[in-house]
Enzyme design. Structure first.
Site, PDB file in Angstrom:
ATOM      1  N   ASP A   9       0.854  -1.197   0.000  1.00  0.00           N
ATOM      2  CA  ASP A   9       0.000   0.000   0.000  1.00  0.00           C
ATOM      3  C   ASP A   9       0.887   1.244   0.000  1.00  0.00           C
ATOM      4  O   ASP A   9       1.732   1.421   0.879  1.00  0.00           O
ATOM      5  CB  ASP A   9      -0.893  -0.031   1.251  1.00  0.00           C
ATOM      6  CG  ASP A   9      -1.948   1.055   1.250  1.00  0.00           C
ATOM      7  OD1 ASP A   9      -3.139   0.728   1.388  1.00  0.00           O
ATOM      8  OD2 ASP A   9      -1.590   2.245   1.116  1.00  0.00           O
ATOM      9  N   ASP A 107      -4.181   2.232  -4.810  1.00  0.00           N
ATOM     10  CA  ASP A 107      -2.772   2.212  -4.387  1.00  0.00           C
ATOM     11  C   ASP A 107      -2.421   0.957  -3.597  1.00  0.00           C
ATOM     12  O   ASP A 107      -1.466   0.952  -2.841  1.00  0.00           O
ATOM     13  CB  ASP A 107      -2.436   3.470  -3.573  1.00  0.00           C
ATOM     14  CG  ASP A 107      -2.937   3.406  -2.136  1.00  0.00           C
ATOM     15  OD1 ASP A 107      -3.939   2.714  -1.880  1.00  0.00           O
ATOM     16  OD2 ASP A 107      -2.301   4.033  -1.276  1.00  0.00           O
ATOM     17  N   GLU A 108      -3.212  -0.104  -3.747  1.00  0.00           N
ATOM     18  CA  GLU A 108      -2.903  -1.305  -2.954  1.00  0.00           C
ATOM     19  C   GLU A 108      -3.120  -2.587  -3.750  1.00  0.00           C
ATOM     20  O   GLU A 108      -3.956  -2.643  -4.645  1.00  0.00           O
ATOM     21  CB  GLU A 108      -3.735  -1.326  -1.672  1.00  0.00           C
ATOM     22  CG  GLU A 108      -5.213  -1.224  -1.911  1.00  0.00           C
ATOM     23  CD  GLU A 108      -6.034  -1.315  -0.631  1.00  0.00           C
ATOM     24  OE1 GLU A 108      -5.848  -2.264   0.138  1.00  0.00           O
ATOM     25  OE2 GLU A 108      -6.879  -0.431  -0.440  1.00  0.00           O
TER      26      GLU A 108
END
Ligand code: TTP
Ligand code: MG
Length: 365
Positions: A9, A107-108
């Protein structure tokens, strides 16, 4: 066999990209979100740098409140296009480390490294290489959690941010979890926290002390999943949903606009059965259920509910659809069309015909 999963992340993603592109902002409180208009602005903080977090700022906070706490901060509007590009680049790098890859948000992502690593030591080495690769190529930092399940890996990636690597092994994860606040469990929000706190459950350790059935008694249908998460019993696979399909839906228009509940119900049941056939055939589970409803005069609404858990259960879909339908009871208009959409799709691991205890609705979180 212990699975070796990592959750990656990015750290303060939007802010990190802006800082990378404007090095004069480095080390400063940078806030991405609505225009604060000297404290009079409306809207919220999208994210902020770790320096801004020291003033108590966080995602979702009203921008006016953020400005009060940190008037000397650097306030920037989000630039979506740029973040989408970086997100794509990050995912391209991550994918290189395992075919067993699943993007879980902008974003992960999760990677299952069981096939390519012998133990958590080896996983940690790969995590270090990934951090290095992303920083050198894209100029942003990423935190990585390594654990035997997806949810533990997610909790681990948040354990030592920014730029951290945290390893939870089957032997140490309970010790590492026990002092964490229960909101560190994915899916537990403010409402669940207040509810559980009242019952004396504040730390994850308080859940670990309780047998499953006692916890279900305390926390109803949400209990089983949360208990399993903290006890390392989340068996979901890391799997990208490849069909490029974001949702499965169907809708029907009435022959003549209607306000007859039985007629609406039977149409919804038809739609539900049709969609259910399709998801079982394709072996798909889903987490979000949406009711679409159009009244005479083309007034159209969509109402959704997102569960904590992927399911494949038409009875639950119907229950939730009827609850959503109930929200329109004060609209005194005839109905022209109804539809159901299932989204947040995942390929099924094994048929998960749920009982009422094994799914949880966000209405509680
Ligand atoms: P997160 O990963 O939740 O947050 P983050 O990357 O900014 O910070 P952290 O270091 O704690 O991971 O979300 C990723 C991006 O999604 C974030 O940079 C901005 C956006 N976002 C919003 O726009 N609004 C929100 O409420 C949240 C939580 C995120
Ligand atoms: Mg992040």
């Amino acid at each position: 066999m212990t699975r070796l999963i990592i959750h990656c992340d990015l750290d303060c993603f939007y802010a990190a990209v802006e800082i990378r592109d404007n090095p004069q902002y480095r080390g400063k409180p940078v806030i991405i979100g609505a225009d604060p208009k000297k404290g009079k602005g409306r809207g919220v903080v999208s994210t902020c740098s770790y320096e801004a977090r020291e003033f108590g700022l966080c995602s979702g906070m009203p921008i006016s409140q953020a400005y009060q706490r940190c008037p000397h901060g650097i306030y920037l509007r989000p630039t979506g296009e740029k973040y989408r590009k970086v997100s794509k680049q990050v995912m391209q790098i991550l994918k290189k480390y395992s075919d067993n890859f699943q993007q879980a948000g902008t974003d992960e992502a999760y990677l299952d490294l069981t096939e390519i690593c012998s133990d958590f030591e080896a996983v940690k080495e790969i995590a270090e290489i990934i951090q290095d690769n992303i920083y050198k190529n894209l100029g942003v930092t990423i935190s990585i959690g390594c654990a035997p399940t997806k949810s533990l890996a997610k909790i681990a990636s948040d354990f030592n941010k920014p730029n951290g690597i945290t390893v939870f092994t089957p032997n140490n994860f309970k010790e590492k979890l026990k002092d964490l606040d229960i909101t560190k469990i994915p899916g537990i929000g403010k409402k669940s926290k207040t509810y559980l706190n009242k019952k004396g459950i504040k730390k994850i350790g308080d859940i670990l002390k309780i047998p499953l059935f006692n916890f279900i008694n305390l926390f109803g249908k949400n209990g089983e999943w949360i208990w399993k998460v903290v006890n390392g019993l989340d068996n979901r696979k890391v799997k990208e949903f490849h069909e490029g399909r974001k949702s499965i839906s169907a809708e029907r228009t009435f022959f003549a606009d209607t306000d007859d509940f039985q007629e609406v119900l039977s149409k919804l049941e038809d739609i539900n059965n049709k969609i259910h056939k399709s998801v079982t055939k394709k072996n798909i589970t889903y987490k979000t259920i949406t009711l679409k409803i159009r009244f005479e005069g083309y007034l159209t609404y969509n109402r959704s509910i997102t569960l904590l858990y992927h399911i494949q259960d038409k009875n639950i879909v119907m229950d939730e659809i009827l609850k959503l339908y109930g929200e329109f009871s004060d609209i005194n208009k005839k109905i022209r069309l109804v539809g159901i959409k299932l989204s947040n799709l995942e390929l099924n691991i094994k048929s998960r015909q749920t009982n009422l205890l094994s799914y949880a609705s966000v209405s509680l979180t």
